[in-house]
Scaffold this motif. Structure first.
Motif, PDB file in Angstrom:
ATOM      1  N   ALA A  64      -9.945 -13.906  22.419  1.00 17.51           N
ATOM      2  CA  ALA A  64      -9.942 -15.339  22.743  1.00 17.51           C
ATOM      3  C   ALA A  64      -8.532 -15.904  22.673  1.00 17.51           C
ATOM      4  CB  ALA A  64     -10.875 -16.091  21.795  1.00 17.51           C
ATOM      5  N   TRP A  67     -14.967 -16.455  25.539  1.00 12.33           N
ATOM      6  CA  TRP A  67     -15.358 -15.058  25.332  1.00 12.33           C
ATOM      7  C   TRP A  67     -15.273 -14.222  26.618  1.00 12.33           C
ATOM      8  CZ3 TRP A  67     -19.287 -18.891  24.915  1.00 12.33           C
ATOM      9  CH2 TRP A  67     -20.210 -18.908  25.953  1.00 12.33           C
ATOM     10  N   GLY A  90     -12.932 -10.201  18.738  1.00  8.42           N
ATOM     11  CA  GLY A  90     -13.269 -11.348  19.575  1.00  8.42           C
ATOM     12  C   GLY A  90     -12.291 -12.501  19.403  1.00  8.42           C
ATOM     13  N   LEU A 128     -17.158 -15.546  20.768  1.00  8.35           N
ATOM     14  CA  LEU A 128     -18.197 -14.631  21.233  1.00  8.35           C
ATOM     15  C   LEU A 128     -19.381 -15.465  21.718  1.00  8.35           C
ATOM     16  CD1 LEU A 128     -18.227 -12.000  18.325  1.00  8.35           C
ATOM     17  CD2 LEU A 128     -17.178 -11.710  20.586  1.00  8.35           C
TER      18      LEU A 128
END
Length: 337
Positions: free
Chosen positions: A145, A75, A141, A62
């Motif tokens: 990723a 991100w 997140g 993030l």
């Protein structure tokens, strides 16, 4: 026969040797988190040096999960193309490519209030405890990723759950004082990592590593016994390997000496029945070979020594009397003289 230079296959990914480049932050990314030509040269040199698996430095899942503006990130999709280029360089030079997914948590240095498990200050700076909704967003997140890492062509993922960063902050009783399902008991403190592993595994079928701080160097903190249990739970979640580091949660530094963290890899491997990687002041080929021959770990992660010597695998091979493959353009000059 040298184990250090014996191939190893993990979930269909064959490493040509047992040498891993340990993730080390370089703070060389662009401010938007993109890899640069410097990364191509830095990691490409170690691939030419015949490292079996190169794991990129801590990469933020993030934007708010960075500690510095120059951290790598995954991100957003715009960060995929330079990562794909880097992976291609590593593959073309015979190395497998890994990436370490990470959230800085309360150790964030940049402006803005750092996130943490419980809102405890760090170095006198206030932090904000994640709400349940923010926990869900962070878990997602990591999953997003992982998807981007797959699109970039990485072979191995490593979740960074060590050194006082966000996941370690949740794992430790020293920093996690939550009263909800993410705190309290050892099971509760593991819940955040459990959800991250499940999320990543739902989108990633390849080798999955987790890096841990197997000793927090405090009687009130997690010890190796806690991490044996954590590792057993990781194995149940289809984690392939535990990378055994230590410390980083407290400001105090432990006493270090050659191989000082290897006993943690040995104990977790033996008692949790999961593969491990040893890391920490491993500098000699003979030292690395001993770790593998005595069943203390399955892989050996080299950090600073690979900064000093990008061709450390060749150095280790000479110590062990092993001939290894050189880069094709060097064939007439390098190993024969």
């Amino acid at each position: 026969m040298s184990l250090l230079f014996t191939p190893m296959t993990i979930k269909g990914v064959e490493l040509k040797n047992r040498i891993v480049m340990s993730p080390m932050g370089t703070l060389a990314a662009e401010e938007d988190g993109k890899a640069t030509e410097w990364h191509m040269l830095h990691y490409g040199a170690r691939a030419m040096g015949q490292v079996g698996l190169i794991i990129l430095e801590a990469t933020a899942v993030l934007e708010e999960g960075r500690d510095y503006p120059s951290n790598l990130g995954l991100w957003c999709d715009d960060q995929i193309p330079p990562m794909r280029h880097l992976v291609r360089i590593l593959h073309e030079n015979g190395s497998k490519a890994g990436i370490q997914l990470w959230h800085a948590g309360r150790k964030r240095v940049m402006e803005g209030e750092p996130r943490s498990s419980s809102g405890l200050p760090y170095k006198g700076r206030a932090t904000k405890a994640l709400t349940p909704e923010e926990i869900r967003e962070t878990v997602a997140g990591f999953g997003q990723a992982a998807i981007r890492a797959a699109k970039a062509g990485f072979d191995v993922l490593e979740i960074h759950a060590a050194h006082g960063y966000l996941i370690n902050d949740f794992l430790s009783p020293l920093t996690n004082t939550r009263g909800d399902r993410y705190g309290g008991s050892r099971e509760g403190r593991y819940q955040f990592l459990r959800e991250i592993i499940d999320e990543v595994r739902s989108v990633w079928s390849g080798p999955l590593f987790v890096r841990v701080s197997a000793n927090e160097y405090s009687e009130q903190g997690n010890s190796i016994r806690d991490y044996v249990q954590f590792a057993a739970w990781m194995k149940q979640q289809d984690v392939d390997m535990v990378v055994c580091s230590s410390g980083g949660l407290l400001l105090e530094s432990p006493r270090v000496y050659p191989g000082y963290q290897t006993p943690y890899a040995e104990m977790i491997r033996r008692e949790a029945h999961i593969a491990t990687a040893a890391v920490g002041l491993i500098t000699q080929g003979i030292q690395a070979e001993e770790i593998l021959q005595n069943g203390r770990a399955d892989l050996v992660a080299i950090g600073r020594e690979l900064l000093r010597d990008p061709y450390w695998p060749r150095t280790a091979a000479k110590q062990l009397g092993v001939k290894i493959q050189e880069p094709a353009p060097y064939e007439s000059f390098w190993f024969g003289t």
